[in-house]
Structures are given as structure tokens and as C-alpha cells.
Scaffold this active site. Structure first.
Site, PDB file in Angstrom:
ATOM      1  N   CYS A  10       0.856  -1.334   0.042  1.00  0.00           N
ATOM      2  CA  CYS A  10      -0.174   0.012  -0.024  1.00  0.00           C
ATOM      3  C   CYS A  10       0.766   1.390   0.177  1.00  0.00           C
ATOM      4  O   CYS A  10       2.024   1.457   0.482  1.00  0.00           O
ATOM      5  CB  CYS A  10      -0.886  -0.210   1.485  1.00  0.00           C
ATOM      6  SG  CYS A  10      -2.418   1.045   1.104  1.00  0.00           S
ATOM      7  N   ASP A 128      -6.045  -3.206  11.461  1.00  0.00           N
ATOM      8  CA  ASP A 128      -4.676  -2.159  11.610  1.00  0.00           C
ATOM      9  C   ASP A 128      -4.569  -1.701  12.819  1.00  0.00           C
ATOM     10  O   ASP A 128      -5.447  -1.879  13.773  1.00  0.00           O
ATOM     11  CB  ASP A 128      -5.184  -0.843  10.506  1.00  0.00           C
ATOM     12  CG  ASP A 128      -3.483  -0.109  10.135  1.00  0.00           C
ATOM     13  OD1 ASP A 128      -2.753  -0.593  10.689  1.00  0.00           O
ATOM     14  OD2 ASP A 128      -3.638   0.815   9.485  1.00  0.00           O
TER      15      ASP A 128
END
Length: 207
Positions: A10, A128
Site C-alpha cells: 500500500c 490495522d
């Protein structure tokens, strides 16, 4: 994929860097961050976009029209939502033909309390590390918390995964674990990944 797990990188931005990371051939997804406050923010179309890796657009509390505009412009297949987006909002994007990844910030077991509300509106979850900003903290949360997650939606594990995490990742098992999200710990600078560091890590993960 490695050992049946999705590899997502990412925070991509530069054309040559995108090409170099994709050439590793084991990267399944690449994330592009369309959140203006992120140091990895991208708004201009790079000269090269991944052909083999699936394109993921990362947004935070964004208007649907803006998301669909970027989805069309960048050829996005997945939309990753990192804000306070409702299940209804996720569903409205999904009905437009996009696949949805909903991110949840985790520090304690109670942070998973509302995940079940999104079961029918998302293709993937992403767990996360909880921090003051939206993602990219570089810190790891206690993965054991995820053993309290018993939903049906597969998830990506994110937050502080680094080049020394391979053994810990191989030791962590969950029936819904779909893959790993790599970001800040594999960077030369925000928005530029180190392909060699990723390659070594992926080889260790495979071994």
C-alpha cells in the site's frame, strides 16, 4: 500469493517504483492513497499503473462521487475505507460494481465489537493498529486480539509489518486470515517502497 495468502503493498505513487514492485510477481494488490492528509497521497495519474496486481483505492470519509471518479480514472477494482463509513455507505459503493475493504483500527478486543455490522456489505476487512491518524503508524497491535473475531468475512492483517515479521506471521493462524498489508516499514521514503526489502521478506515468508 504466498502460501495461499494475498500480498498487498500500500501507499504506491511513483511509476517506476510501481513497476519494480510489481515485477516481484508475488504482489497481488497495490494500494493508492487518495487521502489528502496522508504523506502518501496521490492525485495525479502516474505514467504506469499495475497490470497484474489488483488496484486498490484508499479513502477516508470521502464523498461517493469523488471515489467513483478516482475509481474510473485509476481503474480501481477495490475501495478501501479507513474512516467512519457506515455499512449502508459500503453497500452503496458495492452496488456500483466495486469491491469493498473496510479497515478497522484495533488496540483492544472491544474495537472489534461493531465489525459484524459490516458482514454483508464488504468483501474483505483490514485490521490495522489504532493510532491518532488514519493508518500508516508503523506500529504493530497484539494480533492475539483477532482470535475473538469469529465472523465470515476474510481479513488482511496490517500495522507495523516489517522485514523481520516473517516468522511471526507464519506462526499466527486464523481461519479468516486472507493476507498481509505492507506499507511504511518497507519504504525508502513515504510513497516509495524498497523492492529489495520486499523481495527478501517475501522469500522468508515463503520458506
Amino acid at each position: 500469493m504466498i502460501n495461499g495468502k494475498i500480498i498487498k503493498v500500500c501507499g504506491m505513487r511513483e511509476a517506476q517504483n510501481i513497476r519494480d514492485v510489481e515485477s516481484l510477481q508475488r504482489v497481488d494488490m497495490m494500494g493508492f492513497i487518495f487521502y489528502p492528509k496522508s504523506p502518501r497521497y496521490i492525485y495525479e495519474l502516474p505514467a504506469y499503473l499495475p497490470v497484474h496486481a489488483r488496484r486498490v483505492g484508499v479513502f477516508v470519509n470521502e464523498d461517493k462521487d469523488v471515489i467513483t471518479m478516482y475509481a474510473d480514472r485509476f481503474g480501481l477494482e477495490y475501495i478501501q475505507l479507513h474512516g467512519k463509513e457506515s455499512p449502508e455507505y459500503c453497500q452503496s459503493l458495492r452496488t456500483s460494481g466495486l469491491k469493498i475493504i473496510k479497515a478497522f483500527s484495533v488496540a483492544r478486543p472491544k474495537d472489534l465489537n461493531h465489525v459484524s455490522e459490516y458482514e454483508k456489505t464488504c468483501n474483505l476487512f483490514l485490521f490495522d493498529t489504532k493510532c491518532e491518524q488514519y493508518g500508516g503508524s508503523g506500529n504493530q497491535f497484539d494480533w492475539n486480539i483477532l482470535h475473538t473475531y469469529n465472523g465470515q468475512v476474510p481479513f488482511l492483517l496490517s500495522g507495523g509489518i516489517n522485514s523481520h515479521s516473517a516468522n511471526a506471521l507464519k506462526a499466527f493462524d486464523h481461519p479468516r486470515l486472507a493476507g498481509y498489508d505492507l506499507n511504511s516499514r518497507f519504504e525508502l521514503k513515504p510513497g516509495e517502497k524498497d523492492p529489495e526489502r520486499i523481495r527478501i521478506f517475501l522469500n522468508e515468508l515463503k520458506s
